[in-house]
Write a protein that holds these residues in place. Sequence first.
Motif, PDB file in Angstrom:
ATOM      1  N   PHE A 142       0.852  -1.073   0.030  1.00 18.13           N
ATOM      2  CA  PHE A 142       0.059  -0.057  -0.111  1.00 18.13           C
ATOM      3  C   PHE A 142       0.743   1.216  -0.076  1.00 18.13           C
ATOM      4  CE2 PHE A 142      -1.642   3.542   2.624  1.00 18.13           C
ATOM      5  CZ  PHE A 142      -2.999   3.930   1.704  1.00 18.13           C
ATOM      6  N   LEU A 143       1.688   1.336   1.002  1.00 13.04           N
ATOM      7  CA  LEU A 143       2.707   2.512   1.060  1.00 13.04           C
ATOM      8  C   LEU A 143       3.690   2.725  -0.437  1.00 13.04           C
ATOM      9  CD1 LEU A 143       3.892   2.037   4.691  1.00 13.04           C
ATOM     10  CD2 LEU A 143       2.355   3.620   3.821  1.00 13.04           C
ATOM     11  N   ARG A 144       4.103   1.580  -1.026  1.00 11.27           N
ATOM     12  CA  ARG A 144       4.565   1.772  -2.035  1.00 11.27           C
ATOM     13  C   ARG A 144       3.647   2.390  -3.405  1.00 11.27           C
ATOM     14  NH1 ARG A 144       3.879  -0.334  -6.653  1.00 11.27           N
ATOM     15  NH2 ARG A 144       2.290  -1.789  -5.860  1.00 11.27           N
ATOM     16  N   TRP A 145       2.253   1.716  -3.354  1.00 12.76           N
ATOM     17  CA  TRP A 145       1.356   2.239  -4.356  1.00 12.76           C
ATOM     18  C   TRP A 145       1.016   3.807  -3.796  1.00 12.76           C
ATOM     19  CZ3 TRP A 145      -3.524   3.975  -2.647  1.00 12.76           C
ATOM     20  CH2 TRP A 145      -4.404   3.912  -3.958  1.00 12.76           C
ATOM     21  N   LEU A 146       0.667   3.982  -2.708  1.00  9.83           N
ATOM     22  CA  LEU A 146       0.735   5.606  -2.234  1.00  9.83           C
ATOM     23  C   LEU A 146       1.309   6.416  -2.779  1.00  9.83           C
ATOM     24  CD1 LEU A 146      -1.311   7.533  -1.030  1.00  9.83           C
ATOM     25  CD2 LEU A 146      -0.229   6.930   1.211  1.00  9.83           C
ATOM     26  N   GLU A 147       2.837   5.943  -2.646  1.00  5.55           N
ATOM     27  CA  GLU A 147       4.005   6.836  -3.254  1.00  5.55           C
ATOM     28  C   GLU A 147       3.631   7.088  -4.888  1.00  5.55           C
ATOM     29  OE1 GLU A 147       8.720   7.075  -3.534  1.00  5.55           O
ATOM     30  OE2 GLU A 147       7.748   5.486  -2.554  1.00  5.55           O
ATOM     31  N   LYS A 148       3.228   6.139  -5.491  1.00  4.99           N
ATOM     32  CA  LYS A 148       3.138   6.142  -7.021  1.00  4.99           C
ATOM     33  C   LYS A 148       1.851   7.138  -7.248  1.00  4.99           C
ATOM     34  CE  LYS A 148       3.460   2.989 -10.057  1.00  4.99           C
ATOM     35  NZ  LYS A 148       3.739   1.713 -10.739  1.00  4.99           N
ATOM     36  N   VAL A 149       0.971   7.008  -6.282  1.00  5.70           N
ATOM     37  CA  VAL A 149      -0.430   7.923  -6.254  1.00  5.70           C
ATOM     38  C   VAL A 149      -0.067   9.352  -6.326  1.00  5.70           C
ATOM     39  CG1 VAL A 149      -2.392   8.622  -5.276  1.00  5.70           C
ATOM     40  CG2 VAL A 149      -1.813   6.075  -5.717  1.00  5.70           C
ATOM     41  N   ARG A 150       0.774   9.775  -5.623  1.00  4.92           N
ATOM     42  CA  ARG A 150       1.363  11.160  -5.315  1.00  4.92           C
ATOM     43  C   ARG A 150       2.178  11.306  -6.512  1.00  4.92           C
ATOM     44  NH1 ARG A 150      -2.875  12.000  -2.473  1.00  4.92           N
ATOM     45  NH2 ARG A 150      -2.853  11.773  -0.065  1.00  4.92           N
TER      46      ARG A 150
END
Length: 614
Positions: free
Chosen positions: A194-202
């Motif tokens: 999730f945290l990896r994915w959230l970084e890509k979202v930002r």
Amino acid sequence: MKLTEKIAAYKLNRPFYTFEFFPPKTDEGFENLLARVARISSLGPIAVSVTWGAGGATKDRSLELAGLIQNEEKIDTILHLTCTNMEGGMVDEALRAAKERGVQNILALRGDPPRGEEYWIPTDPRFTHGVDLVAYIRSSPEFSSAFSIGVAAYPDGHTDRETDEDGELDHLKAKVDAGADFIITQLFYDCDNFLRWLEKVRKKGITVPVIPSIMPLQTYASFLRLTKLCGSRVPESVASALEPIKHDDAQVKEYGIALAIDMVKRLTASGDVAGLHFCTLNLEKSVRRVIEGLGWAGGSPEIKNRLITDPPSQATPSHTDDDLTITPTSASDSATKGLIGSVLPPPDAGRGEINNASSWDEYPNGRFGDFKSPAFGLQDQWGGPVITRGEALQKWGNPTTVQDLTEIFLKHLRGEVDSTPFSQGPLSPESMLILTELEKLNRHGWWTVGSQPAVDGVPSTHEVFGWGPPSGYVYQKGFVEFFADQEEVDKIEKRIREDGQGWVDYFAGNFQGECRSNVPDGGRNAVTWGVFPGQEVLQTTIIERESFLSWKDEAFSIWCEWASFYPPDSEERKLLEGVRDRRWLVSIVHHDYKDASALWTFLGGDALLSKSVP
């Protein structure tokens, strides 16, 4: 108040959180959910959300529940709204009704994808994806300024997986660009991912709040069901921790609370997660204990319990449904590193409170449960069978005769197919113990969709029948549910009336809404119950008129859905719709739980199975 405004104005020195509920199936469950919402909302959520059934299936109930929470409980509400499979005009009606009730927040979802070609289901051509609903609301003079709009995101990937992760992020960015104010994710258990994915979202330029969904584990069976349905990754650490306790409801629940607490700590420590969305499943205790365990609602994080990650002293198998399960009913290795030494407030079970409303569905393992419970219908709140048209054709082929259908049910009993439209998996171990009797009924043309053997007080740690906490005893009455034609129902009624001697109760209902029974009004048959130290008797499966009728409607809707996999005027569709129109769903309970053969001896007599039905 709009959720975006509440988030902007939020001042407490802890993360904010929201709770999610679904509209119960029964009137009693609906009324009791309002009391439950009031109780757990004392924990201080900034809003609660109300789900929306596929194609508007729960439209009236969802709107009523959202309105009552908004206006009577005075809690800001987020109404989920799907747009696919919605008949023309239904979206406008729903938005208008939400606005009239003072609801100012919408979670705009695509909803369930069309099954097969879906060319026979009327839909509104304006809406095929969630972005269409967002853009429509924002472009409408009537609705644009009335709502704060949220959208969904899928850290583990969308279950359809029509594109890769970058493509899914493009879709998410399009929804935000169309006017979405916040994002609520699908539930997950892999915090690192999730945290990896959230970084890509930002990095994609998406700056709106992203609110991760947390769902504490309730039972191992529901965990498997939800992770499959949602396409959630299950880290090896979680799978390994669950394996030795998967048959122990109490320990699974304890582990689920500790896992949720640890996930919340890890997510909020990242600096980019300001709030959480808790999926309650209309249950109460686990979410309450998570919030209290975090110290966010007056709870103390002091060590008061044993470590739930300690090796269990004994496995306590949970009660598992047999061939009756219809859908029914979501972290990387480091996601659980903090569990060693995790701390929880003590459970409040066993206080001796009669009919304690907070704990009456603590072990919601029975097919029916208590129809007065807010969580009644928990197992099938996500709709019918989780299967595509292609999978259905592969598993069940192209039935054109009654005998073809009989063979499908028999193949399931023999393990030659792993499911039917009414049973999501292979037979459970307890069903295997009555396999001979089930095969006899199915060969006769009584297609079984639910059954259990009688059990007279086995330990709650029993490998097959056990459930609930240890140091208890569990009991079961033999029961069976099946589809039969009216002539057979007449014979069954006559046999029960003449030879049942008060030991046999039944319900029978058809698609047209008729219901027959010898159970008096208000009668309730507990067919699974347990006795445990320090607690009142727990009844996890109850069969009475209200619950039977609710399940009956669901069962016949499955015939409709199965038929929809085949084109109009096809032989398969004519067969399945004909079965839906002509057959009855029959539920029979034998109350002599001390005689394991009582039900099957009664049903196996010459008076009932005297001829073979093709």
